[in-house]
Scaffold this motif. Structure first.
Motif, PDB file in Angstrom:
ATOM      1  N   SER A 284       0.816  -1.222   0.000  1.00 59.88           N
ATOM      2  CA  SER A 284       0.000   0.000   0.000  1.00 59.88           C
ATOM      3  C   SER A 284       0.848   1.269   0.000  1.00 59.88           C
ATOM      4  N   VAL A 285       2.164   1.137   0.185  1.00 60.28           N
ATOM      5  CA  VAL A 285       3.018   2.314   0.326  1.00 60.28           C
ATOM      6  C   VAL A 285       3.100   3.116  -0.960  1.00 60.28           C
ATOM      7  N   ASP A 286       3.386   2.458  -2.069  1.00 61.21           N
ATOM      8  CA  ASP A 286       3.532   3.177  -3.336  1.00 61.21           C
ATOM      9  C   ASP A 286       2.257   3.920  -3.732  1.00 61.21           C
ATOM     10  N   SER A 344       6.754  13.013  -9.631  1.00 56.27           N
ATOM     11  CA  SER A 344       5.548  12.249  -9.928  1.00 56.27           C
ATOM     12  C   SER A 344       5.733  11.400 -11.181  1.00 56.27           C
ATOM     13  N   LYS A 345       6.376  11.964 -12.199  1.00 51.87           N
ATOM     14  CA  LYS A 345       6.607  11.208 -13.430  1.00 51.87           C
ATOM     15  C   LYS A 345       7.557  10.039 -13.203  1.00 51.87           C
ATOM     16  N   TYR A 346       8.622  10.291 -12.439  1.00 49.76           N
ATOM     17  CA  TYR A 346       9.579   9.212 -12.165  1.00 49.76           C
ATOM     18  C   TYR A 346       8.936   8.094 -11.348  1.00 49.76           C
ATOM     19  N   MET A 347       7.990   8.477 -10.482  1.00 51.25           N
ATOM     20  CA  MET A 347       7.332   7.482  -9.645  1.00 51.25           C
ATOM     21  C   MET A 347       6.298   6.673 -10.415  1.00 51.25           C
ATOM     22  N   ASN A 348       5.800   7.234 -11.515  1.00 47.09           N
ATOM     23  CA  ASN A 348       4.723   6.590 -12.256  1.00 47.09           C
ATOM     24  C   ASN A 348       5.205   5.690 -13.375  1.00 47.09           C
ATOM     25  N   GLN A 349       6.450   5.831 -13.786  1.00 47.47           N
ATOM     26  CA  GLN A 349       6.940   5.026 -14.892  1.00 47.47           C
ATOM     27  C   GLN A 349       8.451   4.855 -14.781  1.00 47.47           C
ATOM     28  N   PRO A 350       8.984   3.770 -15.336  1.00 46.43           N
ATOM     29  CA  PRO A 350      10.436   3.563 -15.294  1.00 46.43           C
ATOM     30  C   PRO A 350      11.172   4.664 -16.060  1.00 46.43           C
ATOM     31  N   TYR A 351      12.359   4.956 -15.596  1.00 47.64           N
ATOM     32  CA  TYR A 351      13.199   5.977 -16.221  1.00 47.64           C
ATOM     33  C   TYR A 351      14.243   5.280 -17.082  1.00 47.64           C
ATOM     34  N   ASN A 368      16.158   0.342 -18.067  1.00 40.84           N
ATOM     35  CA  ASN A 368      15.111   1.042 -17.332  1.00 40.84           C
ATOM     36  C   ASN A 368      15.382   0.985 -15.831  1.00 40.84           C
ATOM     37  N   VAL A 369      15.095   2.105 -15.167  1.00 42.01           N
ATOM     38  CA  VAL A 369      15.218   2.174 -13.709  1.00 42.01           C
ATOM     39  C   VAL A 369      13.853   2.549 -13.145  1.00 42.01           C
ATOM     40  N   ASN A 370      13.328   1.714 -12.275  1.00 42.99           N
ATOM     41  CA  ASN A 370      12.022   1.951 -11.658  1.00 42.99           C
ATOM     42  C   ASN A 370      12.221   2.425 -10.228  1.00 42.99           C
ATOM     43  N   PHE A 371      12.147   3.739 -10.021  1.00 43.49           N
ATOM     44  CA  PHE A 371      12.392   4.295  -8.695  1.00 43.49           C
ATOM     45  C   PHE A 371      11.318   3.873  -7.695  1.00 43.49           C
ATOM     46  N   ALA A 372      10.116   3.606  -8.180  1.00 47.42           N
ATOM     47  CA  ALA A 372       9.035   3.207  -7.277  1.00 47.42           C
ATOM     48  C   ALA A 372       9.302   1.853  -6.629  1.00 47.42           C
ATOM     49  N   ALA A 373      10.238   1.086  -7.188  1.00 44.73           N
ATOM     50  CA  ALA A 373      10.551  -0.223  -6.608  1.00 44.73           C
ATOM     51  C   ALA A 373      11.126  -0.107  -5.206  1.00 44.73           C
ATOM     52  N   GLY A 454      13.333  -5.312  -8.647  1.00 44.39           N
ATOM     53  CA  GLY A 454      12.399  -4.470  -9.383  1.00 44.39           C
ATOM     54  C   GLY A 454      12.916  -3.102  -9.749  1.00 44.39           C
ATOM     55  N   PHE A 455      14.092  -2.708  -9.243  1.00 38.18           N
ATOM     56  CA  PHE A 455      14.662  -1.411  -9.598  1.00 38.18           C
ATOM     57  C   PHE A 455      14.986  -1.343 -11.090  1.00 38.18           C
TER      58      PHE A 455
END
Length: 517
Positions: A284-286, A344-351, A368-373, A454-455
């Motif tokens: 639920s954190v993300d 917000s953009k970095y959190m919503n999609q991989p960079y 790809n780097v997924n910061f939300a991971a 997942g990063f």
């Protein structure tokens, strides 16, 4: 005739029941129609009294006084009680909802059970006192040694459980209350802060709601992982570790302490992995972080559209509308909005990390780097290669603490040691090309999870090694440039130095540094 009479006699009873049902329905409709005008008036006056107590509590809660469970909470308690009473009369009273949210969380933080553990943990005499870490990393060993002297220091899981049972519910209640405030476009409330009236409006409500959501999310994140470093409730082994002077001459107690430590850091231990029963909360954190960012962006966007006069005395106001010492410059405000949009953009999609040399997108060296991971890692130790520890007491140049394997298990084959990897990476005589370095490293290091939990979504071992080779090539080119630029002036050494890139995190040094730290 008798039958007809019976039917006749029953008719009034049916009519009476129908009347009672109608009356009950009307009564229900009236009770669900919302607070009466009297209720609203009483709720407002009760809120005014509560706000006065809240102003007094703000004055009392100075930094010196605000120690867990040791401050004067009379005004805060009275304010919370009045705000709650106001809400029973009018649940949509925005001022009462905001006041109840603030006072509820502050009181939860001061609750006896939580405050006693926090005072033991972060108090002046505690081994976990943050002030002791100012001279880190030199002070780290000394901090650990002090743990053993604190018999009252609780386990991390004990603190986590208390926070989960006391603070999280208070934050959840406050978030629900602040949501009502945020949904009220006409909300306005004035508090006395530092002796001056300061107005809270929709933007301030957005900041509070976003802040409480983010606090709840980050608290959940911290509560989700195992940080227990004790040995059956004791920290004595850390004190023993702090007394080690010579790793070539270890006592039996020191070997035992080192074994405890390496067991704690071994791949199969629960340390730094998700705690039992906390997977759902971690998931639920993300979404909650995303929600907080959305609320903050939407709330702050209204600041620029407000009339000039409406920003007088508001906590958040622009210098172009109200010029005073607390105003925010418009360009700074715009920069903050731009930064929020980027986050917000970095959190919503991989960079997408591009080719480090040319900046172009390449299938060989882009990843790809997924910061939300960061908010969903299941076990931080799985971000490392397959590794294990040599038996404590046998450590020397032949058995240098850590070795690498190609699989998990109790006795996996040894592919190389940390000493071997270090020599390859240092390449002190420049005898190896980057391609040769990677070729040798690939026979030693095998990734547990090439996606780094997942990063790096979609990453494979081969793609990682291609990126690492490209990074080594770029570093070598920059070192050659530095040698060419050097003219005896130390300042010229900064010319051509490689800029830190996201891809540099993928090198073996990154994984090894995690273990070392």
């Amino acid at each position: 005739m008798l039958f007809n009479r019976k039917v006749f006699l029953r008719i009034p009873s049916v009519a009476s029941l129908a009347s009672l049902a109608m009356a009950a329905w009307l009564s229900s409709c009236m009770s669900n129609s919302g607070p009466t005008s009297v209720d609203i008036k009483t709720s407002d006056s009760t809120t005014a009294a509560a706000t006065a107590n809240l102003n007094g509590a703000i004055d009392q809660l100075s930094s010196a006084q605000f120690q867990y469970g040791q401050g004067n909470l009379d005004s805060l308690t009275a304010a919370n009680a009045d705000f709650q009473q106001a809400l029973t009369l009018n649940p949509n009273n925005s001022e009462a909802n905001l006041g109840a949210a603030l006072t509820g969380v502050l009181l939860a933080a001061q609750s006896p059970g939580l405050s006693s553990e926090l005072n033991n943990t972060v108090g002046a005499g505690s081994p976990l006192n943050m002030n002791l870490a100012k001279n880190a990393p030199q002070a780290r060993v000394e901090i650990l040694r002090k743990v053993a002297a604190q018999a009252g220091t609780p386990k991390f899981s004990q603190i986590q459980d208390t926070v989960a049972s006391v603070l999280l519910p208070a934050l959840e209640k406050a978030i629900a209350e602040l949501q009502i405030v945020y949904n009220d476009p006409t909300f306005s409330m004035t508090l006395q802060i530092d002796g001056s009236p300061r107005k809270l409006g929709h933007s301030e409500a957005a900041v509070l709601l976003a802040g409480f959501k983010a606090t709840h999310a980050l608290a959940t994140l911290l509560l989700s992982y195992d940080y227990d470093i004790d040995q059956n409730g004791s920290y004595a082994y850390l004190d023993t570790l702090g007394n080690i002077q010579n790793f070539n001459d270890l006592s039996s107690s020191q070997i035992s302490a080192l074994t405890t430590l390496t067991t704690l850091l071994s791949p199969g231990s629960p340390f730094l992995a998700v705690r039992a029963g906390w997977s759902a909360q971690l998931a639920s954190v993300d979404p909650e972080i995303q929600s907080a960012l959305g609320v903050l962006q939407a709330g702050l966007a209204t600041v620029k559209t407000q009339a000039d006069t409406s920003q007088i005395n508001e906590i958040i106001h622009l210098c172009s509308k109200v010029q005073d010492e607390n105003c925010i410059q418009d360009n700074d405000f715009d920069s903050a909005l731009t930064a929020l949009d980027s986050v917000s953009k970095y959190m919503n999609q991989p960079y997408l990390v591009t080719d480090i040399a040319t900046g172009a997108i390449s299938g060989d060296t882009s990843i790809n780097v997924n910061f939300a991971a960061f908010f969903s890692v299941q076990d931080y130790k799985k971000m490392l290669p397959y590794y294990a520890f040599y038996q404590a007491g046998t450590w020397d140049s032949a058995n240098p603490v850590v070795y690498f394997t190609n699989t998990a298990g109790t006795k996996p084959p040894v592919t190389g040691s940390i000493y071997t990897v270090s020599n390859i990476l240092n390449n002190s005589d420049n005898s190896l090309t980057p391609a040769q370095q990677v070729a040798q490293l690939k026979t030693i290091i095998y990734w547990q999870d090439p996606t780094f939990q997942g990063f790096l979504p979609g990453a494979t071992s081969n793609s990682l090694w291609r990126v690492i080779q490209k990074e080594l090539e770029a570093n070598q080119a920059n070192e050659n440039n530095n040698n060419n630029y050097y003219d005896g002036n130390e300042s010229s050494l900064t010319t051509g130095l490689p800029h830190p890139t996201a891809v540099s995190l993928l090198s073996p040094n990154f994984a090894l540094s995690l273990l070392g730290q």
